[in-house]
Design a protein around this motif. Structure first.
Motif, PDB file in Angstrom:
ATOM      1  N   LYS A 109       9.039  -2.496 -14.805  1.00 34.89           N
ATOM      2  CA  LYS A 109       7.710  -2.609 -15.175  1.00 34.89           C
ATOM      3  C   LYS A 109       6.688  -2.749 -14.082  1.00 34.89           C
ATOM      4  O   LYS A 109       5.911  -1.969 -13.491  1.00 34.89           O
ATOM      5  CB  LYS A 109       7.315  -3.582 -16.486  1.00 34.89           C
ATOM      6  N   ALA A 110       7.042  -3.705 -13.122  1.00 35.59           N
ATOM      7  CA  ALA A 110       6.394  -4.107 -12.072  1.00 35.59           C
ATOM      8  C   ALA A 110       6.705  -3.066 -11.167  1.00 35.59           C
ATOM      9  O   ALA A 110       5.701  -2.719 -10.281  1.00 35.59           O
ATOM     10  CB  ALA A 110       6.998  -5.419 -11.434  1.00 35.59           C
ATOM     11  N   SER A 111       7.768  -2.545 -10.713  1.00 31.47           N
ATOM     12  CA  SER A 111       7.783  -1.308  -9.825  1.00 31.47           C
ATOM     13  C   SER A 111       7.316   0.217 -10.410  1.00 31.47           C
ATOM     14  O   SER A 111       6.764   0.720  -9.493  1.00 31.47           O
ATOM     15  CB  SER A 111       9.499  -1.081  -9.467  1.00 31.47           C
ATOM     16  N   LEU A 112       7.136   0.244 -11.396  1.00 34.32           N
ATOM     17  CA  LEU A 112       6.356   1.508 -11.967  1.00 34.32           C
ATOM     18  C   LEU A 112       4.720   1.042 -11.657  1.00 34.32           C
ATOM     19  O   LEU A 112       4.068   2.065 -11.350  1.00 34.32           O
ATOM     20  CB  LEU A 112       6.602   1.590 -13.468  1.00 34.32           C
ATOM     21  N   ILE A 113       4.464  -0.115 -11.987  1.00 33.10           N
ATOM     22  CA  ILE A 113       2.871  -0.245 -11.936  1.00 33.10           C
ATOM     23  C   ILE A 113       2.775  -0.436 -10.421  1.00 33.10           C
ATOM     24  O   ILE A 113       1.625   0.242  -9.810  1.00 33.10           O
ATOM     25  CB  ILE A 113       2.421  -1.728 -12.341  1.00 33.10           C
ATOM     26  N   GLY A 114       3.451  -1.040  -9.525  1.00 30.88           N
ATOM     27  CA  GLY A 114       3.342  -1.446  -8.124  1.00 30.88           C
ATOM     28  C   GLY A 114       2.152  -2.460  -7.762  1.00 30.88           C
ATOM     29  O   GLY A 114       1.288  -2.784  -8.547  1.00 30.88           O
ATOM     30  N   ARG A 115       2.177  -2.836  -6.586  1.00 32.23           N
ATOM     31  CA  ARG A 115       1.159  -3.840  -6.156  1.00 32.23           C
ATOM     32  C   ARG A 115      -0.262  -2.935  -6.091  1.00 32.23           C
ATOM     33  O   ARG A 115      -0.364  -1.852  -5.613  1.00 32.23           O
ATOM     34  CB  ARG A 115       1.410  -4.155  -4.394  1.00 32.23           C
ATOM     35  N   ASP A 116      -1.318  -3.756  -6.700  1.00 30.71           N
ATOM     36  CA  ASP A 116      -2.557  -3.161  -6.824  1.00 30.71           C
ATOM     37  C   ASP A 116      -2.434  -1.915  -7.646  1.00 30.71           C
ATOM     38  O   ASP A 116      -3.357  -0.960  -7.208  1.00 30.71           O
ATOM     39  CB  ASP A 116      -3.290  -2.980  -5.529  1.00 30.71           C
ATOM     40  N   ARG A 117      -1.580  -1.837  -8.668  1.00 28.92           N
ATOM     41  CA  ARG A 117      -1.485  -0.595  -9.602  1.00 28.92           C
ATOM     42  C   ARG A 117      -1.211   0.661  -8.697  1.00 28.92           C
ATOM     43  O   ARG A 117      -1.538   1.751  -9.071  1.00 28.92           O
ATOM     44  CB  ARG A 117      -2.688  -0.416 -10.256  1.00 28.92           C
ATOM     45  N   LYS A 118      -0.691   0.562  -7.403  1.00 28.08           N
ATOM     46  CA  LYS A 118      -0.656   1.954  -6.359  1.00 28.08           C
ATOM     47  C   LYS A 118       0.624   2.940  -7.060  1.00 28.08           C
ATOM     48  O   LYS A 118      -0.145   4.119  -7.092  1.00 28.08           O
ATOM     49  CB  LYS A 118       0.070   1.231  -5.370  1.00 28.08           C
ATOM     50  N   ASN A 119       1.434   2.321  -7.608  1.00 27.69           N
ATOM     51  CA  ASN A 119       2.499   3.084  -8.123  1.00 27.69           C
ATOM     52  C   ASN A 119       1.892   3.986  -9.318  1.00 27.69           C
ATOM     53  O   ASN A 119       2.220   5.059  -9.602  1.00 27.69           O
ATOM     54  CB  ASN A 119       3.889   2.655  -8.368  1.00 27.69           C
ATOM     55  N   LEU A 120       1.313   3.125 -10.237  1.00 26.90           N
ATOM     56  CA  LEU A 120       0.966   3.760 -11.587  1.00 26.90           C
ATOM     57  C   LEU A 120      -0.351   4.937 -11.126  1.00 26.90           C
ATOM     58  O   LEU A 120      -0.182   5.735 -11.872  1.00 26.90           O
ATOM     59  CB  LEU A 120       0.319   2.681 -12.461  1.00 26.90           C
TER      60      LEU A 120
END
Length: 138
Positions: A109-120
């Protein structure tokens, strides 16, 4: 489909990729990880990648770039599955204009969303080119 304006560098990458892999590129761009991403037509990812990744290894050396191939799919859920590989996704569901990516682990979940929602944001921007849906990660 709206044709994006490609810069000459990307056009060069597409031409090289298509010549080497004998596949058609639907889209190409450089992502936030400085990876060169090619989206190929349905059914052509295997051919584009080549046996044991031979094409990608050659292209990486030639272009001096890390390369990722994503197979397009007209089914948004399957397309998202292709984009998010090799991450372990439990299930992808769709309700009207919302697509839910359901994960089993907080790290996925964290890697899909990314820091500051960058990946999402990057995933949503890519999906927005082809589909009118909002992505939620659960």
């Amino acid at each position: 489909t709206n044709m994006r304006e490609f810069n000459l560098q990307i056009i060069g990458y597409i031409n090289t990729f298509e010549k080497l892999t004998r596949t058609k590129v639907k889209d190409a761009f450089i992502n936030k990880n400085n990876q060169l991403v090619f989206i190929v037509e349905p059914g052509f990812a295997g051919m584009a990648i080549g046996k044991e990744g031979v094409n990608i290894k050659r292209l990486s050396k030639m272009l001096n770039k890390n390369i990722k191939v994503i197979e397009f799919n007209p089914d948004v859920k399957k397309f998202i599955k292709n984009i998010t590989q090799p991450l372990e996704i439990k299930e992808i569901t769709q309700e009207n204009n919302t697509v839910n990516i359901i994960t089993n682990s907080t790290s996925v979940k964290a890697s899909l969303i990314g820091r500051d929602r960058k990946n999402l944001k990057a995933l949503q921007n890519l999906i927005d080119k082809y589909f009118k849906v909002e992505i939620k990660i659960l």
